[in-house]
Design an enzyme around this catalytic site. Structure first.
Site, PDB file in Angstrom:
ATOM      1  CD  GLU A  20      -6.915  -3.934  -4.733  1.00  0.00           C
ATOM      2  OE1 GLU A  20      -6.718  -5.123  -4.982  1.00  0.00           O
ATOM      3  OE2 GLU A  20      -7.453  -3.548  -3.694  1.00  0.00           O
ATOM      4  CB  ALA A 296       5.401   2.248  -3.032  1.00  0.00           C
ATOM      5  CG  ASP A 297      -0.365  -0.433  -0.821  1.00  0.00           C
ATOM      6  OD1 ASP A 297      -1.190   0.415  -1.192  1.00  0.00           O
ATOM      7  OD2 ASP A 297      -0.661  -1.408  -0.109  1.00  0.00           O
ATOM      8  CD  GLN A 298       3.411  -3.179   3.452  1.00  0.00           C
ATOM      9  OE1 GLN A 298       4.206  -3.094   4.386  1.00  0.00           O
ATOM     10  NE2 GLN A 298       3.324  -4.274   2.708  1.00  0.00           N
ATOM     11  CG  HIS A 329      -2.663  -3.234  -3.697  1.00  0.00           C
ATOM     12  ND1 HIS A 329      -2.453  -3.002  -2.353  1.00  0.00           N
ATOM     13  CD2 HIS A 329      -3.433  -4.339  -3.767  1.00  0.00           C
ATOM     14  CE1 HIS A 329      -3.068  -3.931  -1.642  1.00  0.00           C
ATOM     15  NE2 HIS A 329      -3.666  -4.762  -2.473  1.00  0.00           N
TER      16      HIS A 329
END
Length: 358
Positions: A20, A296-298, A329
């Site tokens: 990204e 989901a990213d964190q 991301h």
């Protein structure tokens, strides 16, 4: 557990234009560098952004990482496309950082909280924006991120004395960060389960309270049209210089939590703000994911800390979950994590993610 060299303690080379191509690569690298003691060099920093290069809010993360560890950087100037960072040992204690008017305190918080916790904890007082575009809101941190961190044995207490909206900022969040407690052995979130409760929270800071009421009515109505019943609350937010509004929708499922934020802006109808947050939840429920795309990213970093043994002995130390969607991301963050820690992150197009020891 922070700032110690492992078997792969050489400098990490990163391409800031990959995936990204935003500030996520830098923030993740700073956090992981503090945790592992490994220096890094990043080139083509934010090359895909307009304007490219280091911006003031990213510089605040660099300065925060330097302050936590006594580390040093080269090339840390606004507009720079290349940066080298060398960490020192992270010190427990209390820290105060000014992010700047349009800088995100939640993003700086997520950069620094894990290294500080692993070093023994302390307090982070962060001043700047608390509710900004392209950033988690304070309410997302406090109601969605915080329970997940606690599940990984990371106790954090968050408060917000003042909210800060774009462009003035001038908000403040305070985080009491404790030492890691006993970690889980395995985290599995393959499905969210039944929807148990939806709560709409509508806030105004320095603006008429009727705006909050209009936002929440629109959100509740939009959810009802989709067969989702919701409770609503309207509250004022303390502010200093900035003014703004926010609608936050929190969904409690059988196994997981999801949150969706919509921000007001000058000239935008309050009803549109409320509907945006409601539609975001409805769209999430059309997916099969247990976690919304932001969580989901964190969750990747605490999952990687678990898998690498940084949170303490935990076997198998694996996290499995399904995401609403696999974003750029998420994949970018996963590749950075793998460069610093002995973990493997696998993802399939259907949204299933696994973080395990390498």
């Amino acid at each position: 557990m922070t700032g110690t060299e492992g078997p792969d303690s050489g400098r990490v080379e990163l391409d800031g234009s990959q995936g990204e191509g935003g500030g996520q690569i830098l923030r993740s690298a700073l956090s992981l560098s503090l945790i592992t003691g490994r220096p890094f060099r990043i080139s083509r920093l934010r090359e895909k952004r307009d304007p490219p290069g280091l911006r003031p809010q990213h510089l605040a993360c660099v300065r925060g990482a330097e302050a936590l560890s006594g580390g040093s950087s080269e090339g840390a100037t606004v507009g720079a496309s290349e940066l080298t960072f060398t960490p020192g040992p992270v010190r427990a204690g209390n820290y105060l950082f000014e992010v700047g008017t349009a800088g995100s305190t939640p993003l700086l918080f997520q950069c620094l909280v894990y290294p500080l916790a692993l070093a023994g904890g302390g307090q982070l007082t962060l001043r700047g924006g608390t509710h900004l575009p392209h950033s988690p809101s304070f309410h997302y941190l406090a109601t969605v991120w915080q329970p997940v961190a606690r599940a990984y044995g990371l106790p954090v207490r968050l408060t917000m004395p003042h909210a800060g909206f774009y462009p003035e900022g001038a908000g403040e969040i305070v985080a009491e960060v404790g030492e890691p407690e006993e970690p889980p052995l395995l985290v599995e979130l393959p499905a969210r389960g039944m929807l148990r409760e939806v709560r709409v929270s509508s806030f105004t800071g320095g603006l008429p309270f009727t705006i909050a009421e209009r936002q929440s009515r629109a959100a509740v109505s939009a959810l009802r049209e989709r067969g989702i019943l919701a409770e609503a609350e309207n509250r004022p937010l303390a502010v200093t210089r900035s003014v703004g509004t926010v609608t936050f929708v929190l969904a409690q499922f059988e196994h997981t939590i999801a949150g969706f934020t919509a921000l007001g802006e000058r000239g935008r109808p309050a009803e549109e703000v409320g509907r945006e947050a409601a539609v975001a939840l409805a769209d999430f429920m059309e997916t099969g994911g247990a976690l919304d795309e932001h969580l989901a990213d964190q969750i990747l970093l605490p999952a990687a800390l678990l898998a690498s043994g940084r949170l303490g002995p935990a076997t198998p130390g694996t996290t499995r979950f399904s995401a609403a969607r696999i974003t750029d991301h998420l994949t970018t963050h996963a590749r950075v994590v793998e460069r610093f820690l002995p973990v493997h992150v696998s993802m399939d197009p259907g949204g299933d993610v696994e973080v395990r020891p390498r």
